[in-house]
Design a protein around this motif. Structure first.
Motif, PDB file in Angstrom:
ATOM      1  N   VAL A   1      44.963  41.625  43.632  1.00  0.00           N
ATOM      2  CA  VAL A   1      46.272  41.636  43.927  1.00  0.00           C
ATOM      3  C   VAL A   1      46.693  42.137  45.216  1.00  0.00           C
ATOM      4  O   VAL A   1      48.118  42.214  45.251  1.00  0.00           O
ATOM      5  N   GLY A   2      45.907  41.877  46.174  1.00  0.00           N
ATOM      6  CA  GLY A   2      46.312  41.865  47.732  1.00  0.00           C
ATOM      7  C   GLY A   2      46.655  43.522  47.976  1.00  0.00           C
ATOM      8  O   GLY A   2      47.260  43.885  48.830  1.00  0.00           O
ATOM      9  N   VAL A   3      46.266  44.537  47.041  1.00  0.00           N
ATOM     10  CA  VAL A   3      46.499  45.769  47.374  1.00  0.00           C
ATOM     11  C   VAL A   3      45.327  46.732  47.877  1.00  0.00           C
ATOM     12  O   VAL A   3      44.346  46.657  46.688  1.00  0.00           O
TER      13      VAL A   3
ATOM     14  N   LEU B   1      24.531  54.607  43.171  1.00  0.00           N
ATOM     15  CA  LEU B   1      26.096  55.046  43.038  1.00  0.00           C
ATOM     16  C   LEU B   1      26.577  54.706  44.452  1.00  0.00           C
ATOM     17  O   LEU B   1      27.966  54.584  44.353  1.00  0.00           O
ATOM     18  N   ASP B   2      25.977  54.533  45.652  1.00  0.00           N
ATOM     19  CA  ASP B   2      26.679  54.292  46.889  1.00  0.00           C
ATOM     20  C   ASP B   2      27.714  53.428  47.184  1.00  0.00           C
ATOM     21  O   ASP B   2      28.701  53.719  47.433  1.00  0.00           O
ATOM     22  N   PRO B   3      27.515  52.160  46.540  1.00  0.00           N
ATOM     23  CA  PRO B   3      28.471  50.893  47.019  1.00  0.00           C
ATOM     24  C   PRO B   3      29.660  50.956  46.100  1.00  0.00           C
ATOM     25  O   PRO B   3      30.529  50.177  46.182  1.00  0.00           O
ATOM     26  N   VAL B   4      29.490  51.721  44.668  1.00  0.00           N
ATOM     27  CA  VAL B   4      30.532  51.506  43.685  1.00  0.00           C
ATOM     28  C   VAL B   4      32.089  51.545  44.139  1.00  0.00           C
ATOM     29  O   VAL B   4      32.866  50.529  43.680  1.00  0.00           O
ATOM     30  N   ALA B   5      32.572  52.630  44.582  1.00  0.00           N
ATOM     31  CA  ALA B   5      33.697  52.841  44.721  1.00  0.00           C
ATOM     32  C   ALA B   5      34.329  51.891  45.908  1.00  0.00           C
ATOM     33  O   ALA B   5      35.546  51.333  45.738  1.00  0.00           O
ATOM     34  N   SER B   6      33.561  51.337  47.021  1.00  0.00           N
ATOM     35  CA  SER B   6      33.825  50.543  47.761  1.00  0.00           C
ATOM     36  C   SER B   6      34.073  49.301  47.169  1.00  0.00           C
ATOM     37  O   SER B   6      35.067  48.312  47.674  1.00  0.00           O
ATOM     38  N   ILE B   7      33.168  48.712  46.188  1.00  0.00           N
ATOM     39  CA  ILE B   7      33.298  47.391  45.834  1.00  0.00           C
ATOM     40  C   ILE B   7      34.214  47.412  44.713  1.00  0.00           C
ATOM     41  O   ILE B   7      35.238  46.410  44.679  1.00  0.00           O
ATOM     42  N   VAL B   8      34.650  48.393  44.149  1.00  0.00           N
ATOM     43  CA  VAL B   8      35.750  48.414  43.145  1.00  0.00           C
ATOM     44  C   VAL B   8      37.279  48.091  44.154  1.00  0.00           C
ATOM     45  O   VAL B   8      38.093  47.630  43.392  1.00  0.00           O
ATOM     46  N   ALA B   9      37.327  49.023  44.995  1.00  0.00           N
ATOM     47  CA  ALA B   9      38.420  48.893  45.870  1.00  0.00           C
ATOM     48  C   ALA B   9      38.681  47.586  46.436  1.00  0.00           C
ATOM     49  O   ALA B   9      39.674  46.979  46.619  1.00  0.00           O
ATOM     50  N   SER B  10      37.472  47.080  46.976  1.00  0.00           N
ATOM     51  CA  SER B  10      37.815  45.762  47.408  1.00  0.00           C
ATOM     52  C   SER B  10      38.038  44.528  46.399  1.00  0.00           C
ATOM     53  O   SER B  10      38.634  43.610  46.904  1.00  0.00           O
TER      54      SER B  10
ATOM     55  N   ALA C   1      19.825  48.234  48.030  1.00  0.00           N
ATOM     56  CA  ALA C   1      20.591  47.703  46.927  1.00  0.00           C
ATOM     57  C   ALA C   1      21.630  46.802  47.181  1.00  0.00           C
ATOM     58  O   ALA C   1      22.054  47.203  48.464  1.00  0.00           O
ATOM     59  N   ALA C   2      22.138  45.952  46.392  1.00  0.00           N
ATOM     60  CA  ALA C   2      23.213  45.157  46.548  1.00  0.00           C
ATOM     61  C   ALA C   2      24.159  44.995  45.212  1.00  0.00           C
ATOM     62  O   ALA C   2      23.351  44.968  44.064  1.00  0.00           O
ATOM     63  N   GLU C   3      25.381  45.455  45.208  1.00  0.00           N
ATOM     64  CA  GLU C   3      25.911  45.339  43.849  1.00  0.00           C
ATOM     65  C   GLU C   3      27.268  44.586  44.228  1.00  0.00           C
ATOM     66  O   GLU C   3      27.828  44.330  45.222  1.00  0.00           O
ATOM     67  N   ALA C   4      27.690  44.017  43.057  1.00  0.00           N
ATOM     68  CA  ALA C   4      28.869  43.053  42.921  1.00  0.00           C
ATOM     69  C   ALA C   4      29.739  43.528  41.807  1.00  0.00           C
ATOM     70  O   ALA C   4      29.088  43.566  40.641  1.00  0.00           O
ATOM     71  N   ALA C   5      31.127  43.237  41.883  1.00  0.00           N
ATOM     72  CA  ALA C   5      31.853  43.638  40.652  1.00  0.00           C
ATOM     73  C   ALA C   5      32.778  42.626  40.746  1.00  0.00           C
ATOM     74  O   ALA C   5      33.453  41.764  41.550  1.00  0.00           O
ATOM     75  N   GLU C   6      33.279  42.377  39.373  1.00  0.00           N
ATOM     76  CA  GLU C   6      34.480  41.602  39.171  1.00  0.00           C
ATOM     77  C   GLU C   6      35.427  42.538  38.162  1.00  0.00           C
ATOM     78  O   GLU C   6      35.128  43.323  37.277  1.00  0.00           O
ATOM     79  N   VAL C   7      36.617  42.671  38.770  1.00  0.00           N
ATOM     80  CA  VAL C   7      37.795  43.453  38.230  1.00  0.00           C
ATOM     81  C   VAL C   7      39.068  42.594  37.927  1.00  0.00           C
ATOM     82  O   VAL C   7      39.168  41.734  38.219  1.00  0.00           O
ATOM     83  N   GLU C   8      39.672  43.074  37.039  1.00  0.00           N
ATOM     84  CA  GLU C   8      41.146  42.769  36.685  1.00  0.00           C
ATOM     85  C   GLU C   8      42.016  43.711  36.708  1.00  0.00           C
ATOM     86  O   GLU C   8      41.907  44.991  36.184  1.00  0.00           O
ATOM     87  N   VAL C   9      43.305  43.376  37.407  1.00  0.00           N
ATOM     88  CA  VAL C   9      44.424  44.200  37.354  1.00  0.00           C
ATOM     89  C   VAL C   9      45.541  43.962  36.730  1.00  0.00           C
ATOM     90  O   VAL C   9      45.955  42.564  36.768  1.00  0.00           O
ATOM     91  N   ASP C  10      46.020  44.655  35.886  1.00  0.00           N
ATOM     92  CA  ASP C  10      47.514  44.279  35.191  1.00  0.00           C
ATOM     93  C   ASP C  10      48.544  44.655  36.142  1.00  0.00           C
ATOM     94  O   ASP C  10      48.829  45.794  36.807  1.00  0.00           O
TER      95      ASP C  10
ATOM     96  N   SER D   1      55.629  47.556  46.693  1.00  0.00           N
ATOM     97  CA  SER D   1      55.759  47.450  47.883  1.00  0.00           C
ATOM     98  C   SER D   1      55.924  45.860  48.866  1.00  0.00           C
ATOM     99  O   SER D   1      56.657  45.741  49.506  1.00  0.00           O
ATOM    100  N   ALA D   2      54.713  45.569  48.250  1.00  0.00           N
ATOM    101  CA  ALA D   2      54.448  44.151  48.982  1.00  0.00           C
ATOM    102  C   ALA D   2      55.422  43.092  48.358  1.00  0.00           C
ATOM    103  O   ALA D   2      56.044  42.104  49.000  1.00  0.00           O
ATOM    104  N   THR D   3      55.986  43.297  46.955  1.00  0.00           N
ATOM    105  CA  THR D   3      56.965  42.638  46.528  1.00  0.00           C
ATOM    106  C   THR D   3      58.329  42.705  47.231  1.00  0.00           C
ATOM    107  O   THR D   3      59.305  41.839  47.647  1.00  0.00           O
ATOM    108  N   ASP D   4      58.625  43.956  47.623  1.00  0.00           N
ATOM    109  CA  ASP D   4      59.730  44.278  48.418  1.00  0.00           C
ATOM    110  C   ASP D   4      60.043  43.734  49.483  1.00  0.00           C
ATOM    111  O   ASP D   4      60.772  43.267  50.056  1.00  0.00           O
ATOM    112  N   ARG D   5      58.558  43.787  50.394  1.00  0.00           N
ATOM    113  CA  ARG D   5      58.706  43.315  51.694  1.00  0.00           C
ATOM    114  C   ARG D   5      58.927  41.560  51.849  1.00  0.00           C
ATOM    115  O   ARG D   5      59.482  41.217  52.505  1.00  0.00           O
TER     116      ARG D   5
END
Length: 810
Positions: free
Chosen positions: A780-782, A765-774, A660-669, A800-804
């Motif tokens: 947002v670089g986190v 199910l396998d790649p979902v958590a990984s691609i959401v995290a990536s 399987a190959a899976e791709a995700a698009e997410v938006e972060v507030d 933390s990134a902003t403080d740095r």
């Protein structure tokens, strides 16, 4: 780092035999991967017979929607009692004294049992370490101490609360670091250092290949316990007849469970009969590794009456076997042009207090994903560690999701470091048909590259990446799974009997069962296609260890591939015998006959214009009602063409691998850290899609569980237990957080599968958590390193990134 990759070293094809995924002569110029979709499909001249590939209605649909289906809690027997279990409130304690007298005096109570009433035999799938009821010691909050049978469930629960237990509380280890610390209290005295199982290997020389790598990435990722959340909890009804017990159980694996239950009960296998009820979702959680059925049987024997024992929802969280959490340190090496060189994995898994199937889960997590790419060397050290926490075990994906969570993000880091788009990096290294991994996984049909291209197209990868939107991110991942695996002895087979009836139907006798996936429907389709009957004229039996053929059950995505082949062969033999009978009855060669639409067809006889059509039932009846008549039956068996892996997981563990190959698009507030998964594309190579709606449902359900693993499913813990073990705190994903889904299937055909099919149930199910995290990291670089990915973790990561950055400016 930089190195001369050709300084007298062997070619980079080392460690990968057969047809490599890509030519790996590092002196060549690496071409840009094409983005055109390959066109494959059925072998030349092969046509799929109806109803293969059709949207056939589930054969169990009517009885389920009408309420006629009998689930574990629907079993009713004369004089039946109800059970309840008393569980330990302590993570680790010695049982000093148990007083059951108050419970025994309560009106309506018929039996009270403790560990003294059991056979005192430890049992387990791989490492026998579990007693049916505590013998001298409890090892986690929820450990079974005593049980009661009464006239109703409420009385049984009240009686259980009246049992008085004196404990001597002992030191507990409530995490991996505590358990592995020098001098830590032992969860089991026969497991020094609290290590239940470990193994290590270095295939191909990892250090040498890392030294020859231009880019090295590494990181540590931690997954978490995930509960199955089945709509129906674990349950059993037990009834004894003299020295033999019958168990009605919602188990995924009736025959395997029977053997384990017999061991725990101190009985020969012949004294235990298991009948599978309807199963309201399994996902690995009803594999027969918990004590419920064993306790139920002991209660029924003591009471002299049938007993039903059903987990409450709270008990499901305390006593079932959730996903095994893992801490994975991953290190990957690459050449400057993107060819992968080596992988190093250090994996520690939280076994909990008892082992169940976690030993096998650990093995799958360690090696299976290595079949995806042309690694030149792989090294791993894996340990399964006892803790005084809820025991863990099988969960959909069986180790793959935890491994993909870590390894997939390491690949994402590498793509960024190399400056290569993720689909292109995957295409450059992806396995192809004929590849052989360093663990001897022998890859047959494989359309992984097609899956990657289709997933990129479905999500609009290249277009959207060229026109980025603030706070939106993209990621892609891949996975490989098995279609059955040799785990229990040197056998991963199935058998079936197909009987044609005198009324023109077919009965498929198999012990494989149905756990909500639609397996009985697909098996009926396979039989119908081979026999020339309508699916409505095919009945598939439910598992009964007394009446059906032996089966391993629903695990390792094996039923379609392994059981499907057995059913296909049995149906073919039955059809052959049907045509032989028709040949005798018509006086025509069997080669001139065929079966279609429930009729045996013969061409017109010499000098006649009208073809002959005989109903199947007429032929069967005539074959029976004659001198020395015989039934028309077929017997079929199939053993997965695979190897039993050795102690360090070397061996071709399956005859067919799905991809399987899976791709995700997410938006972060960025103000809150809240994540919205906008779109997710999943493309699966499962060979021939036997029933598209069923296959799509499997993929969609797997994605939902993956999103739960990624974003929502967690508990607050205190003293070694969830603080509120129910769905108020443990949030399953709902339609509100599900993204827009693009589900597709590769054009693929597996020559060894039934009509070209492979497994499909787990891989999405396998790649979902990984691609959401990536994707969050891209947005947002986190990068979150511990599941689940909560808004709080992202918020503080952004802060933390902003403080740095502010500190750097100052």
């Amino acid at each position: 780092m930089t190195a001369d990759l050709n300084r007298g070293k062997e070619p980079m094809t080392a460690g990968f035999r057969g047809k490599a995924p890509t030519p790996v002569d590092v002196t060549r110029e690496v071409p840009t991967p094409t983005r055109e979709l390959p066109v494959t499909g059925l072998p030349s001249g092969r046509v799929l017979p109806p109803p293969i590939g059709s949207a056939v209605e589930r054969i169990d649909a009517a009885e389920k929607v009408s309420g006629e289906a009998v689930y574990a809690g629907d079993v009713r027997l004369p004089r039946m009692l109800h059970g309840a279990v008393l569980r330990s409130p302590h993570a680790s304690a010695r049982v000093v004294r148990i007083d059951t007298s108050r419970a025994e005096r309560l009106p309506g109570v018929h039996a009270v049992i403790t560990g003294a009433d059991t056979a005192r035999i430890r049992w387990g799938a791989f490492r026998p370490d579990l007693y049916p009821l505590a013998i001298g010691r409890v090892r986690y909050v929820g450990d079974e101490v005593a049980a009661v049978a009464a006239t109703d469930a409420e009385t049984a629960r009240r009686a259980a609360e009246l049992i008085s237990v004196e404990y001597e509380v002992l030191p507990a280890v409530l995490g991996l670091d505590e358990a592995l610390a020098e001098g830590a209290p032992l969860v089991h005295d026969d497991a020094p250092g609290n290590v239940a199982h470990e193994f290590a290997f270095d295939r191909g020389g990892a250090d040498e290949w890392f030294a020859r790598s231009d880019v090295i990435v590494e990181g540590v990722w931690q997954s978490a316990r995930q509960w199955h959340g089945s709509i129906e909890t674990i349950g059993c009804t037990a009834e004894w007849s003299r020295d033999r017990v019958t168990l009605w159980v919602n188990t995924q694996t009736p025959f395997l469970a029977r053997q384990r239950y017999a061991t725990a009960l101190g009985l020969p296998t012949r004294s235990v009969r298991v009948i599978q009820t309807e199963v309201g979702g399994g996902f690995g959680g009803k594999s027969g590794d918990d004590n419920t059925s064993v306790i139920c049987a002991i209660l029924a024997r003591r009471a002299g009456r049938p007993v039903q024992l059903l987990n409450t929802r709270e008990e499901e969280f305390l006593a079932s076997r959730p996903r095994t959490p893992m801490r994975c340190r991953v290190r990957l090496g690459f050449t400057s042009d993107g060819l992968v060189t080596a992988k190093d994995l250090d994996l520690i898994a939280d076994n909990g207090a008892y082992t169940g199937k976690s030993q096998a889960v650990l093995g799958a997590a360690t090696v299976r994903h290595d079949a995806l790419f042309a690694y030149r060397a792989v090294r791993a050290r894996s340990r399964l560690v006892y803790t005084n926490l809820v025991p863990t075990g099988a969960f959909r994906g069986f180790g793959n999701p935890s491994a993909d969570w870590a390894v997939g993000q390491a690949w994402d880091l590498a793509a960024a470091r190399l400056g290569i788009e993720m689909p292109d990096l995957l295409l450059l290294n992806a396995v192809e048909e004929g590849g052989v991994s360093l663990h001897n996984h022998r890859i047959g049909s494989c359309e992984l590259k097609q899956c990657i291209r289709k997933a990129a197209t479905a999500i609009g990868w290249y277009e959207k990446r060229s026109n980025p939107t603030p706070h939106r991110g993209f990621a892609m991942g891949v996975s490989v799974h098995v279609s059955g695996r040799r785990s229990f002895g040197d056998y991963d087979g199935s058998s079936a009997i197909v009987r044609l009836t005198e009324d023109g139907r077919a009965v498929v006798i198999t012990g494989e069962g149905e756990i909500g996936t639609g397996a009985r429907t697909t098996l009926a389709q396979i039989a119908a296609a081979e026999l020339g009957l309508a699916v409505a004229d095919v009945t598939v039996t439910r598992p009964d260890t007394d009446l059906t053929t032996h089966a391993l059950g629903a695990l390792a995505s094996r039923v379609t591939y392994v059981a499907g082949n057995a059913v296909k062969r049995a149906a073919a033999q039955a059809c052959e015998r049907l045509l032989a009978a028709a040949s005798r009855q018509l006086g025509r060669p069997a080669s001139e006959l065929r079966v279609e639409d429930g009729l045996v067809h013969a061409p017109p006889a010499l000098g006649e214009d009208v073809p002959v059509r005989l109903p199947v039932g007429v032929v069967v009846r005539a074959e029976l009602y004659r001198p020395n008549g015989e039934p028309v039956v077929g017997l079929g068996s199939f053993d997965n063409p695979s190897e039993f892996p050795d102690g360090v997981r070397y061996g071709n563990e399956s005859g067919a691998y799905n991809f399987a190959a899976e791709a995700a698009e997410v938006e972060v507030d960025p103000a809150t850290g809240a994540v919205t998964v906008l779109e997710l594309a999943a493309v699966v190579d499962c060979g021939t899609v036997l029933n598209p709606p069923l296959a799509e449902g499997q993929v969609e359900g797997a994605i939902a569980q993956g999103i739960g693993m990624a974003l929502t499913e967690r508990f607050d813990w205190a003293g070694g237990a969830p603080t509120r073990p129910n769905f108020v705190d443990y949030k399953l994903p709902t339609s509100q957080i599900m993204p827009r889904l693009h589900v597709e299937f590769a054009d693929s055909y597996e020559p060894t599968g039934p009509f070209g099919a492979k497994g499909v149930g787990e891989i999405a199910l396998d790649p979902v958590a990984s691609i959401v995290a990536s994707a969050v990291a891209d947005a947002v670089g986190v990068r979150v390193h511990e599941l689940p990915i909560t808004a709080e973790k992202i918020f503080w990561g952004i802060r933390s990134a902003t403080d740095r950055r502010d500190g750097d400016r100052r």
